[in-house]
Design a protein around this motif. Structure first.
Motif, PDB file in Angstrom:
ATOM      1  N   ILE A 254       0.930  -1.040   0.129  1.00 37.88           N
ATOM      2  CA  ILE A 254       0.058  -0.135   0.024  1.00 37.88           C
ATOM      3  C   ILE A 254       0.842   1.356  -0.273  1.00 37.88           C
ATOM      4  N   ASN A 255       1.941   0.995   0.777  1.00 36.77           N
ATOM      5  CA  ASN A 255       2.813   2.340   0.946  1.00 36.77           C
ATOM      6  C   ASN A 255       3.629   2.604  -0.305  1.00 36.77           C
ATOM      7  N   ILE A 256       4.130   1.769  -1.078  1.00 37.46           N
ATOM      8  CA  ILE A 256       4.715   1.748  -2.507  1.00 37.46           C
ATOM      9  C   ILE A 256       3.664   2.164  -3.467  1.00 37.46           C
TER      10      ILE A 256
ATOM     11  N   SER B  59       0.829   3.890  -3.021  1.00 40.29           N
ATOM     12  CA  SER B  59       0.408   5.245  -2.622  1.00 40.29           C
ATOM     13  C   SER B  59       1.657   6.225  -3.080  1.00 40.29           C
ATOM     14  N   ASN B  60       2.956   5.898  -2.735  1.00 42.14           N
ATOM     15  CA  ASN B  60       3.734   6.683  -3.388  1.00 42.14           C
ATOM     16  C   ASN B  60       3.718   6.791  -4.913  1.00 42.14           C
ATOM     17  N   ALA B  61       3.507   5.952  -5.729  1.00 42.64           N
ATOM     18  CA  ALA B  61       3.292   5.916  -6.966  1.00 42.64           C
ATOM     19  C   ALA B  61       2.196   6.948  -7.379  1.00 42.64           C
ATOM     20  N   ILE B  62       1.252   6.726  -6.599  1.00 39.48           N
ATOM     21  CA  ILE B  62      -0.125   7.522  -6.989  1.00 39.48           C
ATOM     22  C   ILE B  62       0.130   9.120  -6.505  1.00 39.48           C
ATOM     23  N   LYS B  63       0.834   9.214  -5.397  1.00 36.49           N
ATOM     24  CA  LYS B  63       1.075  10.534  -5.003  1.00 36.49           C
ATOM     25  C   LYS B  63       2.113  11.304  -5.683  1.00 36.49           C
ATOM     26  N   TYR B  64       3.137  10.723  -6.129  1.00 37.52           N
ATOM     27  CA  TYR B  64       4.257  11.396  -6.978  1.00 37.52           C
ATOM     28  C   TYR B  64       4.028  11.191  -8.465  1.00 37.52           C
TER      29      TYR B  64
ATOM     30  N   LEU C 145       8.475   8.482   6.423  1.00 35.99           N
ATOM     31  CA  LEU C 145       9.017   7.173   7.032  1.00 35.99           C
ATOM     32  C   LEU C 145       8.501   5.947   6.366  1.00 35.99           C
ATOM     33  N   GLY C 146       7.685   6.224   5.339  1.00 31.89           N
ATOM     34  CA  GLY C 146       7.263   5.094   4.536  1.00 31.89           C
ATOM     35  C   GLY C 146       7.942   4.078   4.143  1.00 31.89           C
ATOM     36  N   LEU C 147       9.087   4.727   3.430  1.00 30.20           N
ATOM     37  CA  LEU C 147       9.971   3.689   2.656  1.00 30.20           C
ATOM     38  C   LEU C 147      10.893   3.227   4.003  1.00 30.20           C
TER      39      LEU C 147
HETATM   40 MG    MG Z   1       5.176   7.391   1.320  1.00 32.84          MG
END
Ligand code: MG
Ligand code: ATP
Length: 188
Positions: free
Chosen positions: A86-88, A90-95, A152-154
């Motif tokens: 979910i973290n990875i 979400s990053n792909a979506i956010k950025y 902190l996600g990564l």
């Molecule tokens: Mg993140």
């Protein structure tokens, strides 16, 4: 209403920060009990995709799942692994900009399940890539803060993947996009 909205967002951010820090501390001191079982990594991936669907839709992004496998067994903590994915995602979506594209693939190699999440978003410059797993590290502080992250996600993702005997790698090109590859050992 505007002030209350801002307060609520800040409170949410603080809650997430505290939770993330507690989890990192548990991971550091080996107090995070991993509930490892024989699981199908494809199922976990599908669960994570389902949970980020709303965010994808909100940005009109398209997620392309390329994998054909329906069962790849590994020995892992399902919830923690889902958290990483979910973290990875979400990053792909956010950025990644609106209408952007994210692709997701899973392949079975001789000894590993390899999960590849690629986006065509803003990317990260070569000199920043090695720092991404550092705690609190964010490429563009102002921009990232507006997106509500804690940086902190990564670092949590890396720690969890490492606890599974796996590996996480990032390659990126500024302005072109980012690829995250997670490798996890197959069930013996
Ligand atoms: Mg993140
Ligand atoms: P959090 O995940 O704690 O909510 P975050 O997303 O800012 O916050 P990380 O997930 O650790 O933190 O990511 C660190 C930084 O790496 C981000 O702030 C962002 O600048 C950069 N980054 C991560 N993934 C991508 C990506 N797919 N494309 C571009 N930049 C990325």
């Amino acid at each position: 209403e505007e002030f209350l909205g801002a307060d609520e967002r800040e409170a949410d951010r603080m809650t997430r920060l505290v939770k993330d820090l507690l989890q990192l501390s548990r991971l550091d001191y080996n107090r995070e009990k991993l509930n490892k079982k024989e699981i199908n990594v494809i199922e976990v991936i599908k669960g994570a995709v389902f949970k980020v669907d709303i965010s994808l839709e909100a940005k009109n992004q398209n997620l392309k799942s390329l994998f054909v496998e329906s069962n790849i067994e590994i020995f892992a903590d399902k919830d923690r692994l889902e958290q990483v994915l979910i973290n990875i995602l979400s990053n792909a979506i956010k950025y990644t900009h609106e209408e952007g594209e994210i692709t997701l693939d899973v392949v079975r190699t001789l000894e590993h399940a390899k999960i590849i999440i690629e986006d065509n978003g803003m990317g990260i410059s070569e000199k920043e890539v090695p720092k991404l797993f550092d705690r609190f590290y964010r490429v563009d502080k102002a921009r990232s803060r507006a997106m509500g992250g804690t940086g902190l996600g990564l670092s949590i993702a890396k720690q969890i993947v490492t606890e599974h005997g796996g590996n996480i790698e990032i390659t990126s090109e500024e302005g072109q996009g980012t690829t995250v590859t997670i490798t996890l050992p197959l069930l013996e």
